[in-house]
Write an enzyme that holds these catalytic residues in place. Structure first.
Site, PDB file in Angstrom:
ATOM      1  N   GLY A  12      -6.095  28.858  -4.881  1.00 22.79           N
ATOM      2  CA  GLY A  12      -6.230  28.139  -3.612  1.00 22.79           C
ATOM      3  C   GLY A  12      -4.937  27.868  -2.863  1.00 22.79           C
ATOM      4  O   GLY A  12      -4.847  26.891  -2.124  1.00 22.79           O
ATOM      5  N   THR A  13      -3.947  28.773  -2.989  1.00 28.06           N
ATOM      6  CA  THR A  13      -2.718  28.536  -2.207  1.00 28.06           C
ATOM      7  C   THR A  13      -2.984  28.709  -0.709  1.00 28.06           C
ATOM      8  O   THR A  13      -2.361  28.029   0.111  1.00 28.06           O
ATOM      9  CB  THR A  13      -1.558  29.453  -2.646  1.00 28.06           C
ATOM     10  OG1 THR A  13      -1.909  30.807  -2.398  1.00 28.06           O
ATOM     11  CG2 THR A  13      -1.213  29.253  -4.098  1.00 28.06           C
ATOM     12  N   ASN A  14      -3.895  29.579  -0.358  1.00 27.72           N
ATOM     13  CA  ASN A  14      -4.230  29.716   1.078  1.00 27.72           C
ATOM     14  C   ASN A  14      -4.995  28.495   1.574  1.00 27.72           C
ATOM     15  O   ASN A  14      -4.799  28.054   2.701  1.00 27.72           O
ATOM     16  CB  ASN A  14      -5.024  31.002   1.332  1.00 27.72           C
ATOM     17  CG  ASN A  14      -4.108  32.205   1.410  1.00 27.72           C
ATOM     18  OD1 ASN A  14      -3.366  32.368   2.371  1.00 27.72           O
ATOM     19  ND2 ASN A  14      -4.126  33.023   0.363  1.00 27.72           N
ATOM     20  N   MET A  91     -13.566  35.856  -3.919  1.00 28.65           N
ATOM     21  CA  MET A  91     -13.600  37.181  -4.532  1.00 28.65           C
ATOM     22  C   MET A  91     -15.013  37.753  -4.692  1.00 28.65           C
ATOM     23  O   MET A  91     -15.222  38.648  -5.499  1.00 28.65           O
ATOM     24  CB  MET A  91     -12.897  37.135  -5.894  1.00 28.65           C
ATOM     25  CG  MET A  91     -11.443  36.739  -5.799  1.00 28.65           C
ATOM     26  SD  MET A  91     -10.498  37.810  -4.680  1.00 28.65           S
ATOM     27  CE  MET A  91      -8.842  37.214  -5.004  1.00 28.65           C
ATOM     28  N   LEU A  94     -20.493  39.058  -0.154  1.00 25.27           N
ATOM     29  CA  LEU A  94     -21.810  38.492   0.153  1.00 25.27           C
ATOM     30  C   LEU A  94     -22.664  39.528   0.867  1.00 25.27           C
ATOM     31  O   LEU A  94     -22.146  40.441   1.517  1.00 25.27           O
ATOM     32  CB  LEU A  94     -21.646  37.258   1.053  1.00 25.27           C
ATOM     33  CG  LEU A  94     -20.881  36.084   0.438  1.00 25.27           C
ATOM     34  CD1 LEU A  94     -20.685  34.980   1.462  1.00 25.27           C
ATOM     35  CD2 LEU A  94     -21.612  35.546  -0.796  1.00 25.27           C
ATOM     36  N   ASN A 108     -11.442  36.262   7.013  1.00 21.77           N
ATOM     37  CA  ASN A 108     -10.942  36.555   5.669  1.00 21.77           C
ATOM     38  C   ASN A 108      -9.452  36.846   5.748  1.00 21.77           C
ATOM     39  O   ASN A 108      -8.997  37.449   6.715  1.00 21.77           O
ATOM     40  CB  ASN A 108     -11.676  37.799   5.132  1.00 21.77           C
ATOM     41  CG  ASN A 108     -11.163  38.252   3.776  1.00 21.77           C
ATOM     42  OD1 ASN A 108     -10.969  37.448   2.867  1.00 21.77           O
ATOM     43  ND2 ASN A 108     -10.937  39.553   3.621  1.00 21.77           N
ATOM     44  N   HIS A 110      -6.592  39.029   3.892  1.00 24.74           N
ATOM     45  CA  HIS A 110      -6.454  40.139   2.942  1.00 24.74           C
ATOM     46  C   HIS A 110      -4.966  40.424   2.741  1.00 24.74           C
ATOM     47  O   HIS A 110      -4.222  40.507   3.718  1.00 24.74           O
ATOM     48  CB  HIS A 110      -7.179  41.385   3.478  1.00 24.74           C
ATOM     49  CG  HIS A 110      -7.123  42.515   2.509  1.00 24.74           C
ATOM     50  ND1 HIS A 110      -7.900  42.555   1.369  1.00 24.74           N
ATOM     51  CD2 HIS A 110      -6.329  43.613   2.467  1.00 24.74           C
ATOM     52  CE1 HIS A 110      -7.611  43.646   0.681  1.00 24.74           C
ATOM     53  NE2 HIS A 110      -6.657  44.301   1.324  1.00 24.74           N
TER      54      HIS A 110
END
Ligand code: GAR
Length: 208
Positions: A12-14, A91, A94, A108, A110
């Site tokens: 969860g660094t982002n 990760m 869906l 998102n 990337h």
């Protein structure tokens, strides 16, 4: 004020970059109202809890297939009245039923310059391993809207990062995060919340 729901699966660094941007006022017209994890016990959940952000775990392994899992995620997004959904190291792919319900409302991050090193199977460290194998001199990160095509949606922001002699996948991942992901993800979210993103076909225009 837009409701931002962040989807996570790991460290969860982002997510932290988004929380910091919210607290420092870089994101003004939105607030993170919920963090949903596809895995229990991940550090991203702790980061949210430390900042009094509500969390949900919707564990992928508790659902028989991607359709049932996607329905559960969509139900949660509806309950949370999400205006924007951010995949921040999420990760799990869906089903398109989710993105069809929220067109141009899901983004998102990337860890490469799309269309390089992207698509099914390119996630996390794997992306940096492939970049090093290929010997590229520049890599970076991309924030894009999510569509039914994996990593194929309209690109919002990109930032290039240099590959250095002696890089390992880990050192490269860290540099890409610090110099690109943690900067362009909060910026893209802020632009969205300010209604500054206009999508036309596959192109995103940033309004002044
Ligand atoms: C980040 O590098 C993110 O770009 C990547 O996983 C890492 C998650 O880190 N996402 C993907 O590869 C998605 N295809 P974080 O949990 O510390 O934000």
């Amino acid at each position: 004020m837009k409701n931002i729901v962040v989807l996570v699966s790991g460290g969860g660094t982002n997510l932290q970059a988004l929380i910091d941007a919210q607290e420092s006022g870089i994101i003004k017209n939105g607030r993170i109202t919920c963090v949903i994890s596809s895995k229990p016990g991940v550090y991203a959940l702790e980061r949210a809890e430390k900042h009094n952000i509500s969390t949900r775990v919707i564990a992928r392994k508790e659902y028989p297939d991607v359709i049932e899992y996607s329905k559960a995620i969509l139900e949660a997004l509806t309950e949370e009245k999400a205006d924007l959904v951010v995949y921040a190291g999420f990760m799990t792919i869906l089903d398109e039923l989710v993105v069809k319900a929220m067109p141009n409302k899901m983004m998102n991050v990337h860890p490469a310059l799309i269309p390089s090193f992207c698509g099914k199977g390119y996630y996390g460290l794997r992306v940096h391993e492939e970049a090093l194998k290929k010997g590229v001199k520049l890599t970076g990160a991309t924030v894009h809207f999510v569509t039914e095509v994996c990593d194929g949606g309209p690109i919002i922001l990109q930032k290039a990062v240099e590959v250095m002699d002696g890089d390992t996948p880990e050192t490269l991942q860290r540099r890409v995060m610090e110099q690109a992901e943690w900067q362009i993800l909060p910026k893209a979210v802020s632009l969205f919340c300010d209604d500054k993103l206009e999508v036309s076909g596959n192109t995103v225009r940033i309004l002044k």
